[in-house]
Design a protein around this motif. Sequence first.
Motif, PDB file in Angstrom:
ATOM      1  N   UNK A  59     -17.098 -31.458 -45.518  1.00 32.21           N
ATOM      2  CA  UNK A  59     -15.945 -31.728 -44.713  1.00 32.21           C
ATOM      3  C   UNK A  59     -15.530 -30.911 -43.850  1.00 32.21           C
ATOM      4  N   UNK A  60     -15.016 -31.943 -42.835  1.00 31.35           N
ATOM      5  CA  UNK A  60     -14.467 -30.831 -41.729  1.00 31.35           C
ATOM      6  C   UNK A  60     -13.304 -30.239 -41.630  1.00 31.35           C
ATOM      7  N   UNK A  61     -13.199 -29.469 -41.029  1.00 30.71           N
ATOM      8  CA  UNK A  61     -11.755 -29.000 -39.980  1.00 30.71           C
ATOM      9  C   UNK A  61     -10.602 -29.199 -38.986  1.00 30.71           C
ATOM     10  N   UNK A  62     -10.140 -30.844 -39.125  1.00 28.65           N
ATOM     11  CA  UNK A  62      -9.195 -30.624 -37.156  1.00 28.65           C
ATOM     12  C   UNK A  62      -7.875 -29.958 -37.549  1.00 28.65           C
ATOM     13  N   UNK A  63      -8.084 -29.364 -36.949  1.00 31.72           N
ATOM     14  CA  UNK A  63      -6.111 -28.856 -37.075  1.00 31.72           C
ATOM     15  C   UNK A  63      -5.281 -29.419 -35.973  1.00 31.72           C
ATOM     16  N   UNK A  64      -4.129 -29.352 -36.349  1.00 28.35           N
ATOM     17  CA  UNK A  64      -3.566 -30.189 -36.093  1.00 28.35           C
ATOM     18  C   UNK A  64      -2.351 -29.309 -35.121  1.00 28.35           C
ATOM     19  N   UNK A  65      -1.777 -29.825 -33.754  1.00 25.51           N
ATOM     20  CA  UNK A  65      -1.034 -28.669 -33.732  1.00 25.51           C
ATOM     21  C   UNK A  65       0.518 -29.311 -33.545  1.00 25.51           C
ATOM     22  N   UNK A  66       1.665 -28.276 -34.123  1.00 26.67           N
ATOM     23  CA  UNK A  66       2.790 -28.695 -34.297  1.00 26.67           C
ATOM     24  C   UNK A  66       2.977 -30.443 -34.779  1.00 26.67           C
ATOM     25  N   UNK A  67       2.016 -30.350 -36.168  1.00 26.78           N
ATOM     26  CA  UNK A  67       1.493 -31.678 -37.152  1.00 26.78           C
ATOM     27  C   UNK A  67       0.939 -33.361 -36.400  1.00 26.78           C
ATOM     28  N   UNK A 103       2.007 -38.532 -35.554  1.00 25.97           N
ATOM     29  CA  UNK A 103       2.450 -36.895 -36.035  1.00 25.97           C
ATOM     30  C   UNK A 103       2.387 -37.290 -37.706  1.00 25.97           C
ATOM     31  N   UNK A 104       2.082 -36.038 -38.354  1.00 20.57           N
ATOM     32  CA  UNK A 104       1.629 -35.835 -39.506  1.00 20.57           C
ATOM     33  C   UNK A 104       2.747 -35.012 -40.502  1.00 20.57           C
ATOM     34  N   UNK A 105       3.691 -35.807 -41.626  1.00 22.46           N
ATOM     35  CA  UNK A 105       4.403 -35.095 -41.993  1.00 22.46           C
ATOM     36  C   UNK A 105       4.035 -33.562 -42.599  1.00 22.46           C
ATOM     37  N   UNK A 106       4.223 -32.110 -41.555  1.00 23.66           N
ATOM     38  CA  UNK A 106       4.452 -30.923 -42.639  1.00 23.66           C
ATOM     39  C   UNK A 106       2.733 -30.763 -42.959  1.00 23.66           C
ATOM     40  N   UNK A 107       2.063 -30.971 -41.821  1.00 21.21           N
ATOM     41  CA  UNK A 107       0.617 -31.361 -42.244  1.00 21.21           C
ATOM     42  C   UNK A 107       0.339 -29.766 -40.853  1.00 21.21           C
ATOM     43  N   UNK A 108      -0.532 -29.184 -41.111  1.00 19.15           N
ATOM     44  CA  UNK A 108      -1.456 -28.303 -39.853  1.00 19.15           C
ATOM     45  C   UNK A 108      -2.318 -28.708 -39.835  1.00 19.15           C
ATOM     46  N   UNK A 109      -3.357 -29.244 -40.977  1.00 15.64           N
ATOM     47  CA  UNK A 109      -5.079 -29.463 -40.636  1.00 15.64           C
ATOM     48  C   UNK A 109      -5.142 -30.837 -41.742  1.00 15.64           C
ATOM     49  N   UNK A 110      -6.172 -31.510 -41.109  1.00 18.75           N
ATOM     50  CA  UNK A 110      -7.027 -32.594 -41.640  1.00 18.75           C
ATOM     51  C   UNK A 110      -7.841 -32.219 -42.274  1.00 18.75           C
ATOM     52  N   UNK A 135     -12.606 -40.061 -26.722  1.00 21.19           N
ATOM     53  CA  UNK A 135     -13.260 -38.621 -27.861  1.00 21.19           C
ATOM     54  C   UNK A 135     -13.691 -37.843 -29.146  1.00 21.19           C
ATOM     55  N   UNK A 136     -12.242 -39.127 -29.561  1.00 19.99           N
ATOM     56  CA  UNK A 136     -12.123 -38.386 -31.083  1.00 19.99           C
ATOM     57  C   UNK A 136     -12.855 -39.170 -31.780  1.00 19.99           C
ATOM     58  N   UNK A 137     -13.244 -40.746 -31.386  1.00 21.76           N
ATOM     59  CA  UNK A 137     -13.447 -41.855 -31.620  1.00 21.76           C
ATOM     60  C   UNK A 137     -15.286 -42.000 -31.442  1.00 21.76           C
ATOM     61  N   UNK A 138     -15.927 -40.536 -30.858  1.00 18.32           N
ATOM     62  CA  UNK A 138     -17.352 -40.985 -30.405  1.00 18.32           C
ATOM     63  C   UNK A 138     -18.492 -40.423 -31.302  1.00 18.32           C
TER      64      UNK A 138
END
Length: 288
Positions: free
Chosen positions: A182-190, A161-168, A197-200
């Motif tokens: 850069x790639x945008x990783x969207x977050x669901x409710x921070x 959980x990232x504080x007040x963050x919608x995307x990485x 699979x994230x680390x493939x």
Amino acid sequence: MKYKISNSILEVSIKDFGAELCSLKKRNDSIEYLWQGDKKYWNRHAPILFPIVGKLIDNEYIYNNKTYKVGQHGFARDKLFEVFAKENDYISFKLTSSKETLEIYPFNFELYLSYRLINNSLKISYKVVNKSQKKMYFSIGAHPAFNWPLEKGNKGDYYLEFENTKELERLPLTVDGISEKKEIVNLEDNKLHLNEELFKDDALVIQNLKNKTITFKNSKDDKSIKMSFEGFAYLGLWSKQSGAPFICIEPWHGIADFIGHNKKLENKKGIITLLENEIFESSYTISV
């Protein structure tokens, strides 16, 4: 040799080899929060990354027209530190440049790595002193690994959980170095929901993160780990796709080489510069 520090809430162990954190527990339960190492997956716990973070192109850099070979994440993690100061809830370790380090890193330095317990938090501090009569170039970072899951349970229930963050903003890793596309990783409710699979494609390298607090938790109970790392420019998230039962949350001052980098140390992205006798200090905290 292992050294222990404790307060009324936490008990911590640190090795003098690499000044590496190797155990993090609460006194009122038996849960080990820190990954204990396993050669099957990864045999470290929380190594320090110095004087580089990540990997150099061809494992080498150029300084003053001379080429030096240094492996991934530098050499400090594989050096014996001396105990500089010790109290019940605090310990500080020191590493000094030597004939051996000067052969691969031509700067005289003092590196201090300190641990202090404050209530339910462990504060880890870095101090670097340039003892050379010239500019010193370096990077430094953390690589703590936490048990995933913390107790018996489903790894798929965990998230960051990232504080007040919608995307990485993720910088992709390739065999030739880091890409600037850069790639945008969207977050669901921070939240970044964790799965293998994230680390493939190896670690997630995050830049431009505005809020530097992350909580590692699951949806089934109240066990959690919070990390705060104000001032760090980059964040690495890493595990192995092979089902490794750990997750690394890595604040970095520095980054691996980008694709096409000319290998010159002073031109390396994220590099820190210190003048003679100048001091760099930084810290992050782990709360359980």
